[in-house]
Design an enzyme around this catalytic site. Structure first.
Site, mmCIF file in Angstrom:
data_model
loop_
_atom_site.group_PDB
_atom_site.id
_atom_site.type_symbol
_atom_site.label_atom_id
_atom_site.label_comp_id
_atom_site.label_asym_id
_atom_site.label_seq_id
_atom_site.Cartn_x
_atom_site.Cartn_y
_atom_site.Cartn_z
ATOM 1 N N GLY B 13 0.818 -1.208 0.000
ATOM 2 C CA GLY B 13 0.000 0.000 0.000
ATOM 3 C C GLY B 13 0.851 1.257 0.000
ATOM 4 O O GLY B 13 1.853 1.329 0.699
ATOM 5 N N THR B 136 5.262 1.526 5.898
ATOM 6 C CA THR B 136 3.892 1.060 6.140
ATOM 7 C C THR B 136 3.187 2.018 7.081
ATOM 8 O O THR B 136 3.753 2.428 8.093
ATOM 9 C CB THR B 136 3.806 -0.360 6.721
ATOM 10 O OG1 THR B 136 2.501 -0.562 7.265
ATOM 11 C CG2 THR B 136 4.790 -0.564 7.855
ATOM 12 N N ILE B 137 1.972 2.382 6.741
ATOM 13 C CA ILE B 137 1.188 3.236 7.631
ATOM 14 C C ILE B 137 0.754 2.458 8.871
ATOM 15 O O ILE B 137 0.393 3.054 9.874
ATOM 16 C CB ILE B 137 -0.060 3.832 6.939
ATOM 17 C CG1 ILE B 137 -1.055 2.753 6.514
ATOM 18 C CG2 ILE B 137 0.334 4.680 5.744
ATOM 19 C CD1 ILE B 137 -2.408 3.308 6.102
ATOM 20 N N ASP B 138 0.812 1.125 8.811
ATOM 21 C CA ASP B 138 0.372 0.310 9.946
ATOM 22 C C ASP B 138 1.388 0.295 11.087
ATOM 23 O O ASP B 138 1.053 -0.080 12.206
ATOM 24 C CB ASP B 138 0.110 -1.133 9.494
ATOM 25 C CG ASP B 138 -1.079 -1.230 8.560
ATOM 26 O OD1 ASP B 138 -1.924 -0.310 8.587
ATOM 27 O OD2 ASP B 138 -1.153 -2.203 7.800
ATOM 28 N N GLU B 237 -10.373 -0.808 12.173
ATOM 29 C CA GLU B 237 -11.117 -1.703 11.278
ATOM 30 C C GLU B 237 -10.939 -3.155 11.697
ATOM 31 O O GLU B 237 -11.741 -4.015 11.339
ATOM 32 C CB GLU B 237 -10.643 -1.522 9.835
ATOM 33 C CG GLU B 237 -9.170 -1.901 9.637
ATOM 34 C CD GLU B 237 -8.699 -1.796 8.178
ATOM 35 O OE1 GLU B 237 -9.466 -1.379 7.312
ATOM 36 O OE2 GLU B 237 -7.529 -2.144 7.943
ATOM 37 N N LEU B 296 -8.235 8.080 2.176
ATOM 38 C CA LEU B 296 -7.770 9.424 2.476
ATOM 39 C C LEU B 296 -6.595 9.404 3.446
ATOM 40 O O LEU B 296 -5.667 10.188 3.323
ATOM 41 C CB LEU B 296 -8.922 10.262 3.056
ATOM 42 C CG LEU B 296 -9.857 10.922 2.038
ATOM 43 C CD1 LEU B 296 -10.517 9.905 1.137
ATOM 44 C CD2 LEU B 296 -10.909 11.760 2.738
ATOM 45 N N GLN B 297 -6.629 8.504 4.421
ATOM 46 C CA GLN B 297 -5.612 8.507 5.468
ATOM 47 C C GLN B 297 -4.232 8.086 4.974
ATOM 48 O O GLN B 297 -3.238 8.351 5.622
ATOM 49 C CB GLN B 297 -6.052 7.631 6.643
ATOM 50 C CG GLN B 297 -6.201 6.162 6.305
ATOM 51 C CD GLN B 297 -7.105 5.417 7.271
ATOM 52 O OE1 GLN B 297 -6.909 5.456 8.471
ATOM 53 N NE2 GLN B 297 -8.103 4.736 6.737
ATOM 54 N N ARG B 298 -4.160 7.443 3.820
ATOM 55 C CA ARG B 298 -2.831 7.055 3.353
ATOM 56 C C ARG B 298 -2.393 7.827 2.112
ATOM 57 O O ARG B 298 -1.226 7.784 1.746
ATOM 58 C CB ARG B 298 -2.772 5.558 3.086
ATOM 59 C CG ARG B 298 -3.365 5.096 1.772
ATOM 60 C CD ARG B 298 -3.167 3.595 1.600
ATOM 61 N NE ARG B 298 -3.540 3.189 0.250
ATOM 62 C CZ ARG B 298 -3.777 1.927 -0.103
ATOM 63 N NH1 ARG B 298 -3.690 0.973 0.795
ATOM 64 N NH2 ARG B 298 -4.077 1.630 -1.337
#
EC number: 2.7.1.90
Lengths: 404, 404
Positions: B13, B136-138, B237, B296-298
């Protein structure tokens, strides 16, 4: 002689710059020696009838400036739509507190409230100046080139679609974003400003000013997907069929019929999900994603147009000047006077109250799935001079070694 | 002697700063006289096996700098998860093009791909340096204090909740925002950084590291609503019950049973809508709104942490230095060395590949519905020094005249 009391309130949905107008009123009013007090009503007209008032005269300049840069109504807002009796109660409170000037920052409904209160004051022989100050992300107030709040929300939508387009180019598929604006498509149309390079999305833009056909929609998506290998779509929450029934209601019918309970259609992700399901089912495209921009597009802290900030402040200031010097009621309005320059005028309350502006025909492409170049000319200067720009690699291909 | 060819690719992503790492690799590699060519593979490993390569040596510095500031993978990405045979095809292309250094910017899966390719190269006796560059945004890569991409996404989430909190204070009710992160709650937890004033939301934060109970959730919402007259909630989520089943699946069961077709749970607004329905049904609260932050957040163009930009660039630069000078394979990692300062190190590919970091216990409040002060200390420096701050009015109440 220090004797005038002013009351200001905020109504309807918050915007990124509604507090600029509030602070414009407060600071401009405080410049007049005859102004004794500047009151604010908490939660709009609801706070007036409940006598929930605060004394903004005691706010520091520097705190007001920070509040001005903060999105959402600092005084609180309300969804109350006052009828005649409600307006009479408003007037009673204004009289009890000796309020001589009433400023209400809001959209259509708020301007109608101001109109009724002004009428009632006149009938009652109470000297009261009533001025409506425009705000709405929907941009649907008549007599205005545009309304404060719209440029910042439009900027959010354009930046969101610029990012979504890049994401979709990196991981191709179909992306669909649902944008606010039940009757006016201005905010959805702002998605088009996300385009920079050839092939950039959004490739399709659907507005509530045009009848939506699910068959034509699917044909558009199919053609775009075949051409670009991907498709980015902007959809207004208000799209509807020829009978006026919203597409969200129509598509949800089958779900609703089968399941108990209600499928809520506003403030939810239902429309995006239902349209994505249609694309997956009918076009057999696997990677289909839908976002509903929801509250982010009107409240996000830190996405604001400098032009919008400036103008929202000014309409607040001008409202006070009209009331104090002009001694007239009315609704402040923005008119475009140059490229890009504005004049701020006062129009009669009757001219704006309860009316809804929608997108002019020349802003919508004949096919009904995009905007025209005229819309770009209209919106671009409103977004401010510091819009972030996407970059794209231009590196040439390397000759294949293994495959031919 | 100019003889080395380098290949860089981007997987998984997109993030707001993944192109900083790309440009870090390209520009640092171009500083070495012995580097003849810097190739990029389009759409990650997929572009390698398809021989879809571009020559980044011919990109201008200034275009690269604009690309660096652009979110989402400029080379394109892929969701392919290569198995052994796939990795052998990768190696074959690298050999055919005489690639001596392979850099792959990505998350867990990408690091595993790099590990397998490095193994195969060693077995085949092909001299190849393989370096994984984290993104990674995670924030779920082990051995890293944090991963590039996370700070910018965290900033988006914090700014979104700061705005949503203001909106919710202006028009009270319940607001629920669903945030990405299926197994790690770091991004959802970032919502807590939206708080500034007493009573600010998000009032409740639910993370996938803790078992989610719908009964406890409803009790929390009820208590918050009774205390503040409103409630702002951040939900991952990935929330799930004690059996590991996601709440989205569980709540959707009844809908799914009644309606035909599938209720899609990822990339949709379903979880937010289902939780909102629960609140409306069980707590009889009328104004309940849910947003799903989605793409939107990424990808949002124009919301980025300066710290993140800087670090993402540096890990790309360091990757090249490790490969060129150190002549070793590995995965670049960020370690916190001060308050706030970092070191960039190289860890073995085996240390990170295929593993998932989740939030440490000391970052999660014992009640399981919030973060701890330690989390604020952890995240705050990552957001950058220019986080927008909300303001609040402090005007005193005006004494009532009519009502007592």
């Amino acid at each position: 002689m220090s004797s005038i009391k002013i009351l200001v309130a905020q109504g309807g949905g918050p915007t990124a710059v509604i507090n600029q107008s509030l602070v414009g009123v407060v600071l401009e009013a405080r410049r007049f020696a005859q102004v004794e007090r500047v009151y604010g009503a908490l939660h709009g007209v609801r706070g007036i009838v409940d006598e929930e008032l605060v004394d903004l005269t005691q706010e520091t300049l520097h705190n007001l400036e920070q509040v001005a840069r903060t999105p959402a109504s600092a005084l609180g807002s309300t969804r109350d739509k006052p009828d005649l009796a409600y307006c009479q109660r408003i007037l009673a409170v204004l009289q009890a507190h000796g309020i001589g000037h009433f400023f209400y920052i809001g959209g259509n409904d708020s301007s109608d409230t101001v109109r009724i209160v002004a009428d009632e004051a006149r009938k009652a022989g109470h000297p009261l100046r009533c001025v409506h100050i425009p705000k709405t992300i929907d941009n649907d107030l008549v007599g205005n080139d545009h309304t404060p709040g719209y440029p910042s929300a439009a900027r959010f939508v354009a930046q969101a679609f610029a990012g979504a387009n890049l994401d979709n180019a990196a991981l191709p598929g179909v992306y669909l974003g649902v944008v606010m604006g039940r009757h006016a498509g201005f905010l959805t149309a702002a998605a088009a400003l996300a385009r920079r390079f050839p092939g950039d999305g959004p490739h399709l833009v659907y507005l509530p000013e045009r009848t939506f056909s699910i068959e034509r929609f699917l044909a558009d998506v199919k053609a775009t997907y075949e051409k670009h290998g991907r498709c980015v779509i902007a959809v207004s929450e208000g799209i509807h069929d020829e009978s006026g029934a919203t597409i969200a209601e129509k598509l949800a019918k089958s779900v609703e019929r089968d399941a108990h309970g209600n499928v809520q259609l506003s403030g939810t992700g239902a429309l995006a999900d239902l349209l994505c399901d249609e694309i997956k089912d009918k076009l057999k495209i696997k990677r289909v994603r839908g976002d509903t921009f929801g509250y982010l597009q009107r409240s996000f802290l830190g996405c604001v147009s400098g032009v919008d900030q400036h103008e929202a402040r000014e309409v607040g200031e001008k409202a006070v000047q009209y009331a104090m010097w002009g001694d007239v009621d009315g609704s402040v309005a923005i008119r475009r006077s140059g490229d890009y320059a504005i004049d701020i005028v006062l129009q009669p309350l009757e001219a704006v109250a309860g009316k809804t502006r929608t997108m002019e025909d020349e802003l919508i492409a004949p096919a009904g799935n995009d905007v025209t170049p005229a819309f770009f000319d209209y919106l671009r200067p409103l977004l401010g001079t510091d819009m972030p720009e996407a970059g794209r690699l231009r590196a040439p291909a390397v000759a294949k070694v293994l495959k031919r």
